[in-house]
Design a protein around this motif. Sequence first.
Motif, PDB file in Angstrom:
ATOM      1  N   PHE A  49      -7.321  -1.875  -7.478  1.00 10.32           N
ATOM      2  CA  PHE A  49      -6.734  -0.755  -8.209  1.00 10.32           C
ATOM      3  C   PHE A  49      -7.437   0.547  -7.844  1.00 10.32           C
ATOM      4  O   PHE A  49      -8.577   0.544  -7.364  1.00 10.32           O
ATOM      5  CB  PHE A  49      -6.817  -1.013  -9.716  1.00 10.32           C
ATOM      6  CG  PHE A  49      -5.903  -2.118 -10.169  1.00 10.32           C
ATOM      7  CD1 PHE A  49      -4.556  -1.860 -10.418  1.00 10.32           C
ATOM      8  CD2 PHE A  49      -6.367  -3.416 -10.300  1.00 10.32           C
ATOM      9  CE1 PHE A  49      -3.701  -2.873 -10.814  1.00 10.32           C
ATOM     10  CE2 PHE A  49      -5.516  -4.446 -10.693  1.00 10.32           C
ATOM     11  CZ  PHE A  49      -4.186  -4.165 -10.951  1.00 10.32           C
ATOM     12  N   SER A  96      -2.267   1.175  -6.041  1.00  4.83           N
ATOM     13  CA  SER A  96      -3.090  -0.012  -5.761  1.00  4.83           C
ATOM     14  C   SER A  96      -2.827  -0.505  -4.340  1.00  4.83           C
ATOM     15  O   SER A  96      -1.889  -0.080  -3.670  1.00  4.83           O
ATOM     16  CB  SER A  96      -2.769  -1.130  -6.765  1.00  4.83           C
ATOM     17  OG  SER A  96      -1.466  -1.648  -6.544  1.00  4.83           O
ATOM     18  N   ARG A  97      -3.669  -1.404  -3.913  1.00  8.99           N
ATOM     19  CA  ARG A  97      -3.443  -2.122  -2.664  1.00  8.99           C
ATOM     20  C   ARG A  97      -3.870  -3.557  -2.901  1.00  8.99           C
ATOM     21  O   ARG A  97      -4.578  -3.852  -3.864  1.00  8.99           O
ATOM     22  CB  ARG A  97      -4.180  -1.470  -1.504  1.00  8.99           C
ATOM     23  CG  ARG A  97      -5.659  -1.344  -1.692  1.00  8.99           C
ATOM     24  CD  ARG A  97      -6.259  -0.427  -0.616  1.00  8.99           C
ATOM     25  NE  ARG A  97      -7.613  -0.074  -0.946  1.00  8.99           N
ATOM     26  CZ  ARG A  97      -8.693  -0.740  -0.544  1.00  8.99           C
ATOM     27  NH1 ARG A  97      -8.559  -1.797   0.229  1.00  8.99           N
ATOM     28  NH2 ARG A  97      -9.902  -0.353  -0.892  1.00  8.99           N
ATOM     29  N   ILE A 125      -5.681  -7.787  -6.170  1.00  8.19           N
ATOM     30  CA  ILE A 125      -5.266  -6.390  -6.222  1.00  8.19           C
ATOM     31  C   ILE A 125      -6.494  -5.498  -6.361  1.00  8.19           C
ATOM     32  O   ILE A 125      -7.375  -5.768  -7.178  1.00  8.19           O
ATOM     33  CB  ILE A 125      -4.306  -6.153  -7.406  1.00  8.19           C
ATOM     34  CG1 ILE A 125      -3.081  -7.057  -7.273  1.00  8.19           C
ATOM     35  CG2 ILE A 125      -3.906  -4.680  -7.495  1.00  8.19           C
ATOM     36  CD1 ILE A 125      -2.210  -7.091  -8.518  1.00  8.19           C
ATOM     37  N   LEU A 145       1.031  -0.811 -10.891  1.00 10.61           N
ATOM     38  CA  LEU A 145       0.466  -1.011  -9.554  1.00 10.61           C
ATOM     39  C   LEU A 145       0.459   0.260  -8.711  1.00 10.61           C
ATOM     40  O   LEU A 145       0.110   0.227  -7.532  1.00 10.61           O
ATOM     41  CB  LEU A 145       1.229  -2.122  -8.811  1.00 10.61           C
ATOM     42  CG  LEU A 145       1.157  -3.507  -9.435  1.00 10.61           C
ATOM     43  CD1 LEU A 145       1.920  -4.515  -8.586  1.00 10.61           C
ATOM     44  CD2 LEU A 145      -0.285  -3.954  -9.638  1.00 10.61           C
ATOM     45  N   GLU A 182       0.822  -1.205   0.000  1.00 14.17           N
ATOM     46  CA  GLU A 182       0.000   0.000   0.000  1.00 14.17           C
ATOM     47  C   GLU A 182       0.858   1.257   0.000  1.00 14.17           C
ATOM     48  O   GLU A 182       0.493   2.269  -0.590  1.00 14.17           O
ATOM     49  CB  GLU A 182      -0.954  -0.005   1.197  1.00 14.17           C
ATOM     50  CG  GLU A 182      -2.031   1.035   1.065  1.00 14.17           C
ATOM     51  CD  GLU A 182      -3.234   0.772   1.948  1.00 14.17           C
ATOM     52  OE1 GLU A 182      -4.040   1.716   2.072  1.00 14.17           O
ATOM     53  OE2 GLU A 182      -3.381  -0.333   2.502  1.00 14.17           O
TER      54      GLU A 182
END
Length: 137
Positions: free
Chosen positions: A101, A74-75, A99, A71, A29
């Motif tokens: 997004f 994203s987390r 993921i 990415l 994150e």
Amino acid sequence: MTSKTTTAGSDADRQAVLDVLARLYQAWEAGDAEAFVADYTEDATVVQPGVYKKDREEIRATMAAAFAGPLSGSRATDHPSAIRFLTYDTAIVISEGGIIFPGQDAVASEGMVRATWALVRHDGGWRIASYHNSPAS
């Protein structure tokens, strides 16, 4: 052949294994590739559809590029469903996640994966020795 797999493991070891995964996703994150691989062994492997990374440095470099590119922002989410201790020093975690997004509230159904994590006790803590995932559906 007799299996030596056990579900035994101390509550402290179970929590320590889960803490490794929690730190990894906190690093994701934050977009921090160094922190992402901090709990990987030097010779850790990652196997995903079309991907094979053979050591921590390859994993770090790949994640650094991904965090700077596709990415970014994203987390990831990961829900462990089973933890097994093969030996005192080896744990296997099965999980499901994916993921999320930017602009998404959850993992898209086609992005869900099932993963297998192999962790080893190393230098007084737990480290990721191997990670593999494949599509959940």
